[in-house]
Enzyme design. Structure first.
Site, PDB file in Angstrom:
ATOM      1  N   MET A 258     -27.567  14.277  57.912  1.00 15.87           N
ATOM      2  CA  MET A 258     -27.547  13.597  56.618  1.00 15.87           C
ATOM      3  C   MET A 258     -28.938  13.654  56.018  1.00 15.87           C
ATOM      4  O   MET A 258     -29.932  13.333  56.678  1.00 15.87           O
ATOM      5  CB  MET A 258     -27.093  12.144  56.769  1.00 15.87           C
ATOM      6  CG  MET A 258     -27.079  11.356  55.468  1.00 15.87           C
ATOM      7  SD  MET A 258     -25.876  12.018  54.288  1.00 15.87           S
ATOM      8  CE  MET A 258     -26.450  11.232  52.776  1.00 15.87           C
ATOM      9  N   GLU A 259     -28.990  14.007  54.719  1.00 14.27           N
ATOM     10  CA  GLU A 259     -30.229  14.367  54.047  1.00 14.27           C
ATOM     11  C   GLU A 259     -31.017  13.185  53.521  1.00 14.27           C
ATOM     12  O   GLU A 259     -31.597  13.261  52.425  1.00 14.27           O
ATOM     13  CB  GLU A 259     -29.916  15.325  52.897  1.00 14.27           C
ATOM     14  CG  GLU A 259     -29.063  14.735  51.771  1.00 14.27           C
ATOM     15  CD  GLU A 259     -27.571  14.907  51.927  1.00 14.27           C
ATOM     16  OE1 GLU A 259     -26.850  14.843  50.921  1.00 14.27           O
ATOM     17  OE2 GLU A 259     -27.119  15.113  53.075  1.00 14.27           O
ATOM     18  N   ASN A 260     -31.111  12.085  54.236  1.00 15.13           N
ATOM     19  CA  ASN A 260     -31.884  10.944  53.761  1.00 15.13           C
ATOM     20  C   ASN A 260     -33.319  11.395  53.455  1.00 15.13           C
ATOM     21  O   ASN A 260     -33.990  11.941  54.337  1.00 15.13           O
ATOM     22  CB  ASN A 260     -31.929   9.850  54.819  1.00 15.13           C
ATOM     23  CG  ASN A 260     -30.558   9.568  55.404  1.00 15.13           C
ATOM     24  OD1 ASN A 260     -29.620   9.233  54.699  1.00 15.13           O
ATOM     25  ND2 ASN A 260     -30.439   9.722  56.718  1.00 15.13           N
ATOM     26  N   HIS A 290     -30.710  23.463  55.881  1.00 15.13           N
ATOM     27  CA  HIS A 290     -29.728  22.871  54.962  1.00 15.13           C
ATOM     28  C   HIS A 290     -30.184  21.489  54.499  1.00 15.13           C
ATOM     29  O   HIS A 290     -30.200  21.193  53.298  1.00 15.13           O
ATOM     30  CB  HIS A 290     -28.375  22.786  55.674  1.00 15.13           C
ATOM     31  CG  HIS A 290     -27.272  22.178  54.870  1.00 15.13           C
ATOM     32  ND1 HIS A 290     -26.213  22.911  54.396  1.00 15.13           N
ATOM     33  CD2 HIS A 290     -27.036  20.898  54.459  1.00 15.13           C
ATOM     34  CE1 HIS A 290     -25.387  22.130  53.715  1.00 15.13           C
ATOM     35  NE2 HIS A 290     -25.865  20.900  53.763  1.00 15.13           N
ATOM     36  N   GLU A 291     -30.555  20.644  55.454  1.00 16.45           N
ATOM     37  CA  GLU A 291     -30.941  19.283  55.088  1.00 16.45           C
ATOM     38  C   GLU A 291     -32.226  19.272  54.276  1.00 16.45           C
ATOM     39  O   GLU A 291     -32.385  18.452  53.368  1.00 16.45           O
ATOM     40  CB  GLU A 291     -31.082  18.412  56.333  1.00 16.45           C
ATOM     41  CG  GLU A 291     -29.814  18.326  57.181  1.00 16.45           C
ATOM     42  CD  GLU A 291     -28.574  17.964  56.378  1.00 16.45           C
ATOM     43  OE1 GLU A 291     -28.664  17.111  55.464  1.00 16.45           O
ATOM     44  OE2 GLU A 291     -27.508  18.538  56.660  1.00 16.45           O
ATOM     45  N   HIS A 294     -31.628  19.919  50.675  1.00 20.58           N
ATOM     46  CA  HIS A 294     -31.144  18.720  49.985  1.00 20.58           C
ATOM     47  C   HIS A 294     -32.281  17.879  49.410  1.00 20.58           C
ATOM     48  O   HIS A 294     -32.048  17.060  48.507  1.00 20.58           O
ATOM     49  CB  HIS A 294     -30.345  17.847  50.947  1.00 20.58           C
ATOM     50  CG  HIS A 294     -28.896  18.196  51.046  1.00 20.58           C
ATOM     51  ND1 HIS A 294     -28.087  18.325  49.952  1.00 20.58           N
ATOM     52  CD2 HIS A 294     -28.101  18.412  52.138  1.00 20.58           C
ATOM     53  CE1 HIS A 294     -26.852  18.613  50.355  1.00 20.58           C
ATOM     54  NE2 HIS A 294     -26.837  18.673  51.671  1.00 20.58           N
ATOM     55  N   GLU A 313     -23.846  20.096  47.985  1.00 26.06           N
ATOM     56  CA  GLU A 313     -23.504  20.816  49.213  1.00 26.06           C
ATOM     57  C   GLU A 313     -23.472  22.334  49.060  1.00 26.06           C
ATOM     58  O   GLU A 313     -23.902  23.056  49.955  1.00 26.06           O
ATOM     59  CB  GLU A 313     -22.171  20.301  49.753  1.00 26.06           C
ATOM     60  CG  GLU A 313     -22.197  18.834  50.158  1.00 26.06           C
ATOM     61  CD  GLU A 313     -23.314  18.485  51.133  1.00 26.06           C
ATOM     62  OE1 GLU A 313     -23.853  19.387  51.800  1.00 26.06           O
ATOM     63  OE2 GLU A 313     -23.662  17.297  51.216  1.00 26.06           O
TER      64      GLU A 313
END
Length: 827
Positions: A258-260, A290-291, A294, A313
């Site tokens: 998850m890209e927090n 990927h993250e 983001h 995404e």
């Protein structure tokens, strides 16, 4: 509780602007509850108007709006009524919240290896009100200042740089504006490895019991992180804007990561406890890329509403694979994209739940979760590759920079993105977007022996999609033809095809540049058994495998042919992603779903024999590459072999490939196979549990017990799912994944009609995200019979299942229908 609707979000965003969020969390109140104090500063464009905040507490202790006390009647169904707003407002809320055990909200997990607890925040999609009071929608972004109380021996990581101000007391630096679903706090006795790159402080963190593998693997992960930062800075022309960059590997995480902003969370299985194959390392590198993508697509510029989820995404997916190939020096990443991600996406496209890449209706937040699938990821990334083919890479990059710069720290939507791309390309892209982004469906490409490439479009989703692709042909290990073509009508001539030798393998879309089902011509299909392994291009081989498996799902290819090709070609494969994904699909889908029950034992023996061939090849080749082949061969054999003597030796640690000595995860794989063959007694399982007290070991043991083919084991697994209120999301998933494994369908047939009731029961204690994943595993598609379809249809007609669970069941219902259609045609 009601899900926020788009209309409500639009109205609230038009009325309010959030200027500051102050959150104070007390995580030192025991294992079940934590304290939450929130102060929200916001403005109102229409003084005197009313609105509401979102909060879902166990107990609301105090709430004041501009000093005015709000009563308990003001909180209804998670919405705190705010009346008579002023131009400038302060809302203060103090509450007791519950820790989650389903991977949502503030999830708390106990590591059985040392009995230490860990907490992390996962606030996607609408879980933020389970942690603090807020205006929970993506277009009400605000800076966050967070303070946290924790046990004295814990450390804290979050979106802002964390500093310990006293024993057990931590403050995090105020962030740039964030959407609510990006906020996280990760707290526990973490093991940390820190570094710095280009002025950015870096950290990787994991549980104490993973200290040894984390420290061993940290430098490789940090090297990937550094390279990705350099690549994205060059590509986007905007520096990373969120301060420090931490990557926390957390337990029982529902997704991959998850890209927090500033504090990305990953499932901690990415810290490998044992040997890792090249495709596993590639997957981890790609997930890191990927993250990080983001941070620009999603975090810097956030979608205004969930119907533009693809703006997050699809871009992160494409950018990650581009970066893996071009920056990390792994061109084989695009093979993995085709074999793993596109297989996932094509399956979603075949399902009745298919939807456009962009603009899918999302009338409320929960309905958006249903479109968080292979279309938003894999198809969206493929469409971006087609956009680049359509307008050129320079124009694409210029459009990306324009879009990011125009909406930095704010929100964007499809129309604004298209405007930026159109300006960069110097042409209108609305027609292209209508065909590729706003219309569902995959075209079908077929090439005849005269060299005519034909495009057919789904009748239910008519569109004229232009395809830029190539066609290649191979004779033995020679590439004898490759032509790049643009298919912007119903057909196009491909020069040279009509003169190819009779034994040529002809592969449309050989470089996998476009999104379309590829129908291999009959001559090529017939020649795959003898010739596929000789094709020198791994991307073309991946396209063939994807076509073959897609044809099987569509009842056009006999699953027995798939098995024949696996037996002949798979042991000679060199690409790690093809090796791993094909073998997984064969053992998890082809054999248990598409072959009849009486054929499965022999089919698994053939798969095990193919694994032995691969192992022999590895032994004769030698070298590091051979070690990877031996590892894949051993894992596949452990999932399919039935030689009890070998399985027991491997379980005891004897005669293993060198790279698997002391590998606990491999041991559990072997024990699972022994249990599935009803050849593992309770004493041996108990000894294995005692030897591996890790969280991974505890979960693996649940799966080992669930796959045992006895009535007592199935009843135990079912009862545990139904009756254990403390069952975590991962534990429920392990039990569900093992439950339907049975050599005789009669063993589990009595449960087929009971799945809906169980899911409705679980809905009372699991969030929708976690329960949707359990529903996929618990769907009775493993019993491929008409009665299972009747039960599945009945489940879809229930009104006590959430939209996300129904969507998961609908997709699995389609898989069951595909398997039944294949049985009917090829019996």
């Amino acid at each position: 509780m009601p899900s926020l609707t788009r209309d409500e979000a639009v109205a609230r965003a038009a009325l309010l602007t959030v200027t500051a969020m102050d959150v104070d969390l007390d995580l030192d109140r025991g294992a079940e509850h934590f304290g939450s104090r929130t102060s929200i500063r916001f403005t109102c464009r229409e003084p005197g108007a009313s609105s509401f905040a979102d909060v879902r507490p166990v107990a609301l202790h105090a709430a004041t709006l501009n000093g005015r006390v709000l009563g308990p009647d003001d909180l209804v169904d998670g919405r705190l009524a705010l009346a008579d707003l002023e131009a400038d407002n302060v809302l203060e809320v103090e509450a007791t919240m519950a820790f989650g055990h389903d991977g949502q909200g503030l999830h708390r997990s106990t590591d059985p290896a040392d009995d230490e607890d860990y907490v992390y925040g996962h606030l996607f999609l609408d879980a933020a009100p389970r942690v603090f009071a807020c205006f929970d929608q993506p277009d009400l972004k605000a800076p966050y200042t967070v303070a946290v109380d924790v046990p004295a021996h814990w450390s804290v990581v979050g979106n802002g740089a964390a500093h310990q101000v006293s024993s057990g007391r931590w403050r995090l630096a105020t962030t740039r504006p964030l959407a609510t679903y990006f906020v996280t706090v990760c707290a526990g006795p973490w093991v940390s490895v820190t570094a710095e790159h280009d002025g950015i402080p870096l950290g990787v963190h994991a549980r104490r019991s993973l200290e040894a593998p984390l420290r061993e693997q940290a430098e490789q992960m940090l090297a990937t992180t550094r390279a990705c930062f350099d690549g994205y800075h060059r590509l986007f022309g905007i520096r990373y804007p969120f301060g420090e960059y931490h990557q926390v590997f957390v337990p029982e995480f529902n997704a991959g990561a998850m890209e927090n902003p500033g504090c990305v969370t990953f499932r901690d299985t990415y810290v490998f406890r044992g040997a890792a194959t090249p495709d596993q390392l590639l997957e981890r590198d790609n997930t890191i890329a990927h993250e990080m993508a983001h941070m620009w697509f999603g975090d810097l510029v956030t979608m205004r509403w969930w119907d533009d989820l693809w703006l997050n995404e699809s871009f992160a997916e494409y950018m990650a694979y581009r970066t893996s190939a071009e920056v990390l020096g792994a061109p084989e990443a695009w093979v993995e994209f085709g074999m793993v991600r596109k297989l996932w996406g094509y399956a979603a496209e075949r399902s009745p739940s298919t939807h456009p890449v962009a603009g899918s209706p999302a009338p409320d937040a929960l309905s958006a979760l249903q479109n968080f699938d292979g279309i938003s990821y894999a198809k969206g990334a493929s469409v971006l590759r087609q956009l680049i083919a359509h307008i050129g890479d320079d124009a694409f990059v210029a459009g990306v920079r324009d879009h990011l710069g125009a909406h930095a720290f704010g929100n964007g939507e499809l129309a604004e993105f298209l405007d930026a791309m159109s300006r960069a390309a110097g042409r209108d892209l609305d027609g292209w977007a209508q065909a590729w982004l706003r219309t569902a469906g995959a075209d079908r490409l077929a090439l005849d022996s005269d060299g005519v490439l034909t495009r057919s479009t789904p009748a239910a989703q008519p569109a004229s999609r232009p395809h830029t692709l190539d066609v290649a042909a191979f004779v033995g290990d020679d590439e004898v033809l490759r032509h790049r073509v643009v298919l912007d009508g119903d057909q196009v001539d491909v020069p040279g095809v009509d003169g190819l030798p009779a034994d040529a393998l002809v592969v449309p879309n050989a470089a996998d540049l476009t999104w379309a089902e590829v129908a291999l011509d009959p001559r090529t299909t017939e020649a795959l058994v003898g010739n596929l392994a000789d094709v020198p291009d791994p991307m073309a081989r991946a396209v063939v495998w994807t076509s073959l498996l897609g044809g099987m799902a569509g009842a056009e290819v006999d699953p027995r042919l798939v098995l024949d090709v696996v037996e002949a070609a798979w042991p000679r494969e060199d690409d790690a992603s093809v090796l791993s994904r094909v073998s997984l699909v064969v053992t998890s889908s082809v054999v248990p779903l598409f072959l009849r029950a009486e054929e499965r034992e022999e089919a698994l023996e053939r798969v095990a024999a193919a694994a032995d061939v691969l192992a022999d090849r590895a032994a004769s080749d030698g070298g590091p590459a051979a070690d990877a082949l031996a590892l894949v061969a051993a894992r596949v054999w452990a999932r399919s072999g039935s030689d009890l003597d070998r399985l027991h030796r491997w379980a005891a640690g004897h005669d293993l490939p060198a790279s698997l000595g002391g590998d606990d995860d491999f041991r559990w794989l072997v024990l699972r196979r022994l249990s599935a063959l009803d050849a593992l007694d309770d004493a041996a399982l108990g000894a294995a549990e005692a030897a591996d007290r890790s969280l991974a070991g505890r979960l693996a043991a649940l799966g080992v017990r669930a796959v045992r083919p006895t009535a007592a084991a199935k009843q135990w697994a079912w009862d545990r799912l139904h009756d254990d209120p403390d069952l975590s999301n991962y534990a429920a998933l392990e039990l569900a994944r093992g439950f339907w494994a049975a050599p005789d369908p009669a063993l589990v047939r009595p449960y087929v009609g009971r799945v809906g009731d169980l899911l409705a029961h679980l809905d009372t204690r699991m969030g929708e995200d976690a329960l949707s994943r359990v529903a996929v595993a618990l769907h009775p598609k493993g019993v491929v019979e008409p009665a299972s379809l009747e039960a599945s249809t009945a489940m879809l007609g229930r009104d006590d299942l959430s939209p996300g669970v129904r969507r998961a069941l609908l997709d699995e219902d389609h898989v069951l229908r595909e398997a039944l259609a294949s049985h009917a045609r090829f019996a």
